[in-house]
Design a protein around this motif. Structure first.
Motif, mmCIF file in Angstrom:
data_model
loop_
_atom_site.group_PDB
_atom_site.id
_atom_site.type_symbol
_atom_site.label_atom_id
_atom_site.label_comp_id
_atom_site.label_asym_id
_atom_site.label_seq_id
_atom_site.Cartn_x
_atom_site.Cartn_y
_atom_site.Cartn_z
ATOM 1 N N ALA A 238 42.109 129.141 94.340
ATOM 2 C CA ALA A 238 42.782 127.877 94.670
ATOM 3 C C ALA A 238 43.659 128.026 95.905
ATOM 4 O O ALA A 238 43.670 127.155 96.782
ATOM 5 C CB ALA A 238 43.606 127.403 93.478
ATOM 6 N N VAL A 239 44.387 129.127 95.994
ATOM 7 C CA VAL A 239 45.244 129.374 97.162
ATOM 8 C C VAL A 239 44.388 129.496 98.416
ATOM 9 O O VAL A 239 44.719 128.934 99.474
ATOM 10 C CB VAL A 239 46.097 130.647 96.948
ATOM 11 N N ASN A 240 43.274 130.212 98.341
ATOM 12 C CA ASN A 240 42.379 130.374 99.490
ATOM 13 C C ASN A 240 41.842 129.045 99.992
ATOM 14 O O ASN A 240 41.605 128.869 101.192
ATOM 15 C CB ASN A 240 41.210 131.284 99.124
ATOM 16 N N GLN A 241 41.635 128.109 99.071
ATOM 17 C CA GLN A 241 41.068 126.806 99.428
ATOM 18 C C GLN A 241 42.150 125.750 99.656
ATOM 19 O O GLN A 241 41.818 124.573 99.848
ATOM 20 C CB GLN A 241 40.128 126.328 98.324
ATOM 21 N N ASN A 242 43.412 126.158 99.644
ATOM 22 C CA ASN A 242 44.533 125.210 99.760
ATOM 23 C C ASN A 242 44.428 124.103 98.718
ATOM 24 O O ASN A 242 44.713 122.931 98.983
ATOM 25 C CB ASN A 242 44.577 124.593 101.174
ATOM 26 N N ALA A 243 43.985 124.488 97.524
ATOM 27 C CA ALA A 243 43.827 123.537 96.420
ATOM 28 C C ALA A 243 45.050 123.599 95.501
ATOM 29 O O ALA A 243 45.887 124.499 95.615
ATOM 30 C CB ALA A 243 42.560 123.856 95.630
ATOM 31 N N SER A 244 45.132 122.641 94.606
ATOM 32 C CA SER A 244 46.267 122.578 93.688
ATOM 33 C C SER A 244 46.172 123.687 92.638
ATOM 34 O O SER A 244 45.158 123.840 91.964
ATOM 35 C CB SER A 244 46.302 121.216 92.992
ATOM 36 N N GLU A 245 47.278 124.465 92.527
ATOM 37 C CA GLU A 245 47.290 125.542 91.531
ATOM 38 C C GLU A 245 47.737 125.062 90.158
ATOM 39 O O GLU A 245 47.593 125.790 89.178
ATOM 40 C CB GLU A 245 48.234 126.670 91.969
ATOM 41 N N ARG A 246 48.279 123.851 90.071
ATOM 42 C CA ARG A 246 48.831 123.429 88.777
ATOM 43 C C ARG A 246 47.757 123.326 87.709
ATOM 44 O O ARG A 246 48.033 123.508 86.519
ATOM 45 C CB ARG A 246 49.548 122.082 88.915
ATOM 46 N N TRP A 247 46.503 123.068 88.126
ATOM 47 C CA TRP A 247 45.418 123.006 87.146
ATOM 48 C C TRP A 247 45.159 124.372 86.514
ATOM 49 O O TRP A 247 44.775 124.471 85.352
ATOM 50 C CB TRP A 247 44.138 122.490 87.814
ATOM 51 N N VAL A 248 45.367 125.430 87.303
ATOM 52 C CA VAL A 248 45.195 126.784 86.765
ATOM 53 C C VAL A 248 46.253 127.061 85.703
ATOM 54 O O VAL A 248 45.962 127.623 84.644
ATOM 55 C CB VAL A 248 45.269 127.828 87.894
ATOM 56 N N TYR A 249 47.490 126.673 85.969
ATOM 57 C CA TYR A 249 48.557 126.847 84.977
ATOM 58 C C TYR A 249 48.236 126.067 83.697
ATOM 59 O O TYR A 249 48.402 126.575 82.582
ATOM 60 C CB TYR A 249 49.893 126.371 85.532
ATOM 61 N N LEU A 250 47.778 124.829 83.861
ATOM 62 C CA LEU A 250 47.458 123.999 82.703
ATOM 63 C C LEU A 250 46.316 124.608 81.887
ATOM 64 O O LEU A 250 46.298 124.521 80.658
ATOM 65 C CB LEU A 250 47.093 122.582 83.150
ATOM 66 N N SER A 251 45.357 125.224 82.587
ATOM 67 C CA SER A 251 44.249 125.867 81.892
ATOM 68 C C SER A 251 44.726 127.029 81.033
ATOM 69 O O SER A 251 44.231 127.237 79.915
ATOM 70 C CB SER A 251 43.228 126.382 82.914
ATOM 71 N N PHE A 252 45.694 127.797 81.538
ATOM 72 C CA PHE A 252 46.107 129.004 80.830
ATOM 73 C C PHE A 252 46.927 128.707 79.574
ATOM 74 O O PHE A 252 46.949 129.515 78.637
ATOM 75 C CB PHE A 252 46.914 129.918 81.759
ATOM 76 N N LEU A 253 47.573 127.552 79.514
ATOM 77 C CA LEU A 253 48.465 127.260 78.387
ATOM 78 C C LEU A 253 47.777 127.349 77.030
ATOM 79 O O LEU A 253 48.282 128.022 76.120
ATOM 80 C CB LEU A 253 49.100 125.871 78.582
ATOM 81 N N PRO A 254 46.631 126.683 76.796
ATOM 82 C CA PRO A 254 46.011 126.791 75.458
ATOM 83 C C PRO A 254 45.481 128.187 75.157
ATOM 84 O O PRO A 254 45.480 128.611 73.997
ATOM 85 C CB PRO A 254 44.881 125.755 75.501
ATOM 86 N N TRP A 255 45.018 128.924 76.183
ATOM 87 C CA TRP A 255 44.593 130.306 75.959
ATOM 88 C C TRP A 255 45.777 131.151 75.486
ATOM 89 O O TRP A 255 45.670 131.917 74.519
ATOM 90 C CB TRP A 255 44.031 130.906 77.251
ATOM 91 N N ASN A 256 46.889 131.004 76.179
ATOM 92 C CA ASN A 256 48.080 131.784 75.847
ATOM 93 C C ASN A 256 48.568 131.469 74.428
ATOM 94 O O ASN A 256 48.871 132.376 73.641
ATOM 95 C CB ASN A 256 49.182 131.482 76.865
ATOM 96 N N ALA A 257 48.593 130.184 74.091
ATOM 97 C CA ALA A 257 49.041 129.775 72.762
ATOM 98 C C ALA A 257 48.100 130.302 71.685
ATOM 99 O O ALA A 257 48.538 130.766 70.617
ATOM 100 C CB ALA A 257 49.130 128.252 72.688
ATOM 101 N N GLY A 258 46.793 130.247 71.943
ATOM 102 C CA GLY A 258 45.819 130.710 70.975
ATOM 103 C C GLY A 258 45.950 132.194 70.674
ATOM 104 O O GLY A 258 45.971 132.609 69.515
ATOM 105 N N PHE A 259 46.045 133.005 71.731
ATOM 106 C CA PHE A 259 46.153 134.451 71.513
ATOM 107 C C PHE A 259 47.477 134.828 70.859
ATOM 108 O O PHE A 259 47.519 135.712 69.995
ATOM 109 C CB PHE A 259 45.982 135.197 72.837
ATOM 110 N N ALA A 260 48.553 134.173 71.269
ATOM 111 C CA ALA A 260 49.856 134.491 70.674
ATOM 112 C C ALA A 260 49.843 134.240 69.165
ATOM 113 O O ALA A 260 50.298 135.076 68.372
ATOM 114 C CB ALA A 260 50.948 133.658 71.344
ATOM 115 N N GLY A 261 49.303 133.100 68.751
ATOM 116 C CA GLY A 261 49.251 132.778 67.332
ATOM 117 C C GLY A 261 48.276 133.643 66.564
ATOM 118 O O GLY A 261 48.555 134.067 65.431
ATOM 119 N N TRP A 262 47.123 133.951 67.173
ATOM 120 C CA TRP A 262 46.091 134.713 66.479
ATOM 121 C C TRP A 262 46.524 136.158 66.261
ATOM 122 O O TRP A 262 46.367 136.714 65.173
ATOM 123 C CB TRP A 262 44.803 134.669 67.280
ATOM 124 N N ILE A 263 47.073 136.779 67.300
ATOM 125 C CA ILE A 263 47.507 138.171 67.144
ATOM 126 C C ILE A 263 48.592 138.270 66.077
ATOM 127 O O ILE A 263 48.598 139.182 65.244
ATOM 128 C CB ILE A 263 48.000 138.733 68.495
#
Length: 298
Positions: A238-263
């Motif tokens: 995203a940085v290389n393409q001068n694209a919005s990085e906020r979508w990357v942050y939004l993508s990581f949130l459910p992954w992070n929540a899932g692993f935290a709860g599962w572990i």
């Protein structure tokens, strides 16, 4: 194990015939929408809405139906699972000619791949080769810890969007390689979720999968790390393409929540609870596909 009765299977059994249903089910059609979305991600990132429909329809049939369906079917032909497997609950008994049908599908996918541009053909050919190495003795890499993870990272994660891009004839770009490498790591993150609830059956066959080798907690810790690396690659693209990085942050949130709860609850979780977490991460995967499209739409 008690077999469940599924209304949808009765309906499709009446349409296709009861003798054909086990073959269809072992292609695991419930996975097709997920594979289709990830495959088409590459196409949309290459050309937006300027879709070459003939190539897309042909490529989808070759890669998703023939290659991926054949991959899952040849895996079933050798595993002969009784319990739930990925995208198929209470699988029917392995039909007599499943190995023959799956082999024919993989060979056909390999040959038809050359009707489309070289990048697509090469991605398909490599996936067919890995399918055989993954499931078929004596190689049977799915039974070797580490190799099972690597094959899935390369096939599902990296090469699937490359095939979708490749059918357009557009040259591969550095930023898209970063995205595909990121998805390779991301499938590494989801792979343990597809294996944890099958530990008993895998161990009974003598398979030494990565999850069996590391144990549940360490496998999930590794998966969480791989999800983080994947999103770092997406952020870089995203940085290389001068694209919005906020979508990357939004993508990581459910992954992070899932692993935290599962572990946190993994030691007391039942097999059914582990299986449900697989479907949680499949939903997370869909969120990531959409996030990448929003961030890097051409």
């Amino acid at each position: 194990m008690t077999k469940h009765t599924f209304t949808a299977r009765k309906i499709f059994g009446a349409i296709f015939g009861q003798s054909a249903m086990p073959y269809l089910l072992h292609l695991r059609p419930l996975e097709w929408p997920i594979m289709s979305a990830h495959f088409l991600l590459g196409t949309f990132l290459a050309v937006g809405f300027e879709i070459p429909w003939r190539e897309v329809i042909l490529g989808w049939f070759i890669f998703v139906i023939l290659m991926n369906g054949g991959t899952l079917a040849i895996n079933s032909a050798f595993d002969k699972d009784d319990g739930d497997i990925g995208y198929l609950k209470s699988p029917p008994r392995t039909p007599k000619y499943l190995l023959h049908v799956s082999t024919a599908m993989l060979v056909t996918a390999f040959l038809l791949g050359y009707l489309l541009p070289p990048v697509f053909a090469l991605a398909t050919a490599v996936c067919v080769l890995m399918s055989v190495l993954y499931s078929v003795p004596p190689a049977r890499l799915k039974a070797r810890a580490g190799w099972d993870l690597l094959i899935n990272m390369l096939g599902y994660g990296l090469l699937t969007p490359i095939a979708g891009w490749g059918l357009t004839g557009q040259p591969l770009t550095p930023w898209f390689w970063k995205i595909c490498i990121g998805f390779g790591f991301l499938f590494g993150a989801i792979y343990p979720a597809t294996q944890i609830y099958q530990i008993e059956e895998d161990a009974a066959r003598g398979d030494k999968t990565m999850v069996i080798k590391l144990g549940v907690v360490k496998s999930l810790g590794l998966a969480w790390l791989l999800a983080l690396v994947a999103h770092a690659m997406f952020f870089w693209a995203a940085v290389n393409q001068n694209a919005s990085e906020r979508w990357v942050y939004l993508s990581f949130l459910p992954w992070n929540a899932g692993f935290a709860g599962w572990i946190g609850g993994s030691r007391s979780a039942t097999q059914d609870q582990h299986e449900k977490m697989m479907y949680w991460f499949l939903a997370c995967w869909a969120v990531t596909d959409i996030a990448i499209l929003c961030s890097l739409w051409p």
